[in-house]
Design an enzyme around this catalytic site. Structure first.
Site, PDB file in Angstrom:
ATOM      1  N   ASP A  49       5.463   4.822  -6.414  1.00  0.00           N
ATOM      2  CA  ASP A  49       4.977   4.934  -5.035  1.00  0.00           C
ATOM      3  C   ASP A  49       5.197   6.346  -4.483  1.00  0.00           C
ATOM      4  O   ASP A  49       4.329   6.908  -3.814  1.00  0.00           O
ATOM      5  CB  ASP A  49       5.679   3.920  -4.119  1.00  0.00           C
ATOM      6  CG  ASP A  49       5.257   2.492  -4.426  1.00  0.00           C
ATOM      7  OD1 ASP A  49       4.574   2.280  -5.438  1.00  0.00           O
ATOM      8  OD2 ASP A  49       5.615   1.586  -3.653  1.00  0.00           O
ATOM      9  N   LEU A 104       0.818  -1.216   0.000  1.00  0.00           N
ATOM     10  CA  LEU A 104       0.000   0.000   0.000  1.00  0.00           C
ATOM     11  C   LEU A 104       0.857   1.274   0.000  1.00  0.00           C
ATOM     12  O   LEU A 104       0.348   2.374   0.188  1.00  0.00           O
ATOM     13  CB  LEU A 104      -0.948   0.007   1.215  1.00  0.00           C
ATOM     14  CG  LEU A 104      -1.974  -1.136   1.242  1.00  0.00           C
ATOM     15  CD1 LEU A 104      -2.823  -1.074   2.519  1.00  0.00           C
ATOM     16  CD2 LEU A 104      -2.893  -1.082   0.016  1.00  0.00           C
ATOM     17  N   GLY A 105       2.155   1.101  -0.165  1.00  0.00           N
ATOM     18  CA  GLY A 105       3.026   2.283  -0.306  1.00  0.00           C
ATOM     19  C   GLY A 105       3.509   2.866   1.002  1.00  0.00           C
ATOM     20  O   GLY A 105       3.891   4.041   1.063  1.00  0.00           O
ATOM     21  N   ALA A 159       5.182   6.497   1.654  1.00  0.00           N
ATOM     22  CA  ALA A 159       4.304   7.416   2.396  1.00  0.00           C
ATOM     23  C   ALA A 159       5.005   7.910   3.664  1.00  0.00           C
ATOM     24  O   ALA A 159       4.948   9.099   3.998  1.00  0.00           O
ATOM     25  CB  ALA A 159       2.988   6.720   2.743  1.00  0.00           C
ATOM     26  N   SER A 180       6.259   2.585   2.766  1.00  0.00           N
ATOM     27  CA  SER A 180       7.616   3.143   2.896  1.00  0.00           C
ATOM     28  C   SER A 180       7.708   4.502   2.219  1.00  0.00           C
ATOM     29  O   SER A 180       8.260   5.454   2.789  1.00  0.00           O
ATOM     30  CB  SER A 180       8.672   2.172   2.361  1.00  0.00           C
ATOM     31  OG  SER A 180       8.606   2.077   0.965  1.00  0.00           O
TER      32      SER A 180
HETATM   33  C1  MEV Z   1       5.658  -1.329  -5.594  1.00  0.00           C
HETATM   34  O1  MEV Z   1       4.565  -0.690  -4.951  1.00  0.00           O
HETATM   35  C2  MEV Z   1       5.586  -1.146  -7.097  1.00  0.00           C
HETATM   36  C3  MEV Z   1       6.691  -1.842  -7.882  1.00  0.00           C
HETATM   37  O2  MEV Z   1       6.364  -1.702  -9.274  1.00  0.00           O
HETATM   38  C4  MEV Z   1       8.050  -1.267  -7.600  1.00  0.00           C
HETATM   39  C5  MEV Z   1       8.252   0.109  -8.193  1.00  0.00           C
HETATM   40  O3  MEV Z   1       7.447   0.582  -9.014  1.00  0.00           O
HETATM   41  O4  MEV Z   1       9.275   0.721  -7.827  1.00  0.00           O
HETATM   42  C6  MEV Z   1       6.716  -3.343  -7.590  1.00  0.00           C
END
Ligand code: MEV
Length: 345
Positions: A178, A132-133, A137, A135
């Site tokens: 992210d 869910l992002g 965030a 790190s």
């Molecule tokens: C991670 O939330 C998304 C990935 O595509 C990694 C990135 O975009 O850096 C897996």
């Protein structure tokens, strides 16, 4: 003049304007004057995780009800961190906080105060290491809180670069998706570092379900990279197809083609599984969602743990899917009605 110098120069200019020429000091304003607050949000990736790292497009939605808040107050020292149930001196923070530590260092360098001591807390409405992002965030919120405490303004490019500096510690080679999505006010189309708002016209509910299993984006991104290096002939077509699906999904999202979108989500999940970034939990949750009537379902984010998303064509269907996901082992679910993510671009 590099970024840190230019920020310091902006600070000095602001300081002289405020104080009047006769009282200008040679030194820059040194102490933060108030508690700094920074806010970001969770995100889901609708399409394009992993393939986005190779330059293909992605679509991501910020989840504005799942917030990350950081607070920063000056302290005589040493710098302290309280985050995710851990608290202690920043320089003794466990590895899982290394991207926050990097965010603090980079931001203090940026404002020309590498020696400042701060007490930092983060508070999150959503779990960490679930795609869910969290790190990005957390880093983004801490960066904004420090800038706020020192009354320094940074433009979108500076904020992105600072967050990416922290994300490189967390993920190795982040695409920047992210960092962008967790601070975006609108759904975005993202490709090769560039984000554009996407107009979402979907009469569909999105159910997000947490498998309860911690995922490591660093590991799954590393796994895809190794596979790409070892067998490009089998890996490249999977990434290319994910890119094609995402490109077509942009039209579905804008035109409101829910069935088309659902089919593409199912195919995207299968491709991600072939890339080796799904697991039994995520496969079971997506199958349970489809069996309960989801128009489509897929993992979201780095995978091998973390969350799945499912599309429902009515509120009643979303409720049935939510129940089925709980019965299949989901440890948390969130339901988004159309108005919750259809932000005018
Ligand atoms: C991670 O939330 C998304 C990935 O595509 C990694 C990135 O975009 O850096 C897996």
């Amino acid at each position: 003049m590099d970024r840190a110098e230019s920020a310091l120069s902006r600070l000095r200019t602001a300081c002289s304007a405020e104080k009047g020429q006769e009282t200008v000091q040679a030194s820059p304003p040194l102490a933060p004057t108030h508690v700094g607050v920074g806010r970001t949000v969770a995100k889901i990736i609708l399409f394009g995780e992993h393939s986005v790292v190779y330059g293909y497009p992605a679509i991501a939605l910020p989840l504005r009800n799942l917030r990350m808040t950081a607070r920063v107050t000056p302290t005589p020292g040493p710098s302290m961190l309280a985050s995710l149930g851990w608290s202690g001196p920043l320089d003794q923070a466990p590895d899982r906080f290394s991207s926050i530590v990097r965010a603090v260092e980079a931001t203090l360098d940026f404002i020309g105060r590498p020696d400042a001591h701060l007490s930092i807390t983060t508070l999150s409405d959503f779990p960490a290491e679930r795609g869910l992002g969290s790190s990005a965030a957390a880093a983004g919120a801490v960066i904004r809180a420090i800038l706020d405490a020192f009354d320094v303004e940074a433009d979108a490019e500076d904020l992105f670069e600072l967050t990416q500096t922290a994300e490189r510690v967390a993920h190795g080679h982040p695409s920047g998706l992210d960092a962008t999505a967790t601070s975006s006010a609108t759904p975005i189309h993202f490709q090769s570092g560039q984000a554009t708002p996407v107009q979402v016209n979907l009469a569909t509910w999105i159910v997000v379900a947490d498998s309860g299993v911690h995922g490591s984006t660093r590991e799954t991104v590393g796994h895809v990279r190794e596979q790409h290096e070892r067998s490009p002939e089998t890996t490249r077509p999977l990434l290319e197809r994910l890119g094609e699906i995402t490109q077509q999904a942009i039209a579905d999202v804008q035109l409101g083609d829910v069935q088309g979108l659902g089919r593409k989500m199912n195919e995207a999940h299968a491709l991600l599984a072939q890339l080796g970034v799904s697991d039994d939990h995520l496969d079971a949750l997506t199958e349970a969602a489809r069996a309960a009537g989801a128009v489509g379902a897929k993992l979201t984010g780095g995978g091998r743990g973390g969350c799945v998303i499912a599309l429902a064509d009515s509120a009643a269907s979303a409720a049935r899917i939510t129940e089925a996901l709980g019965a299949a082992g989901a440890t948390g679910t969130w339901v988004y009605a159309p108005h919750a993510y259809e932000v005018a671009a």
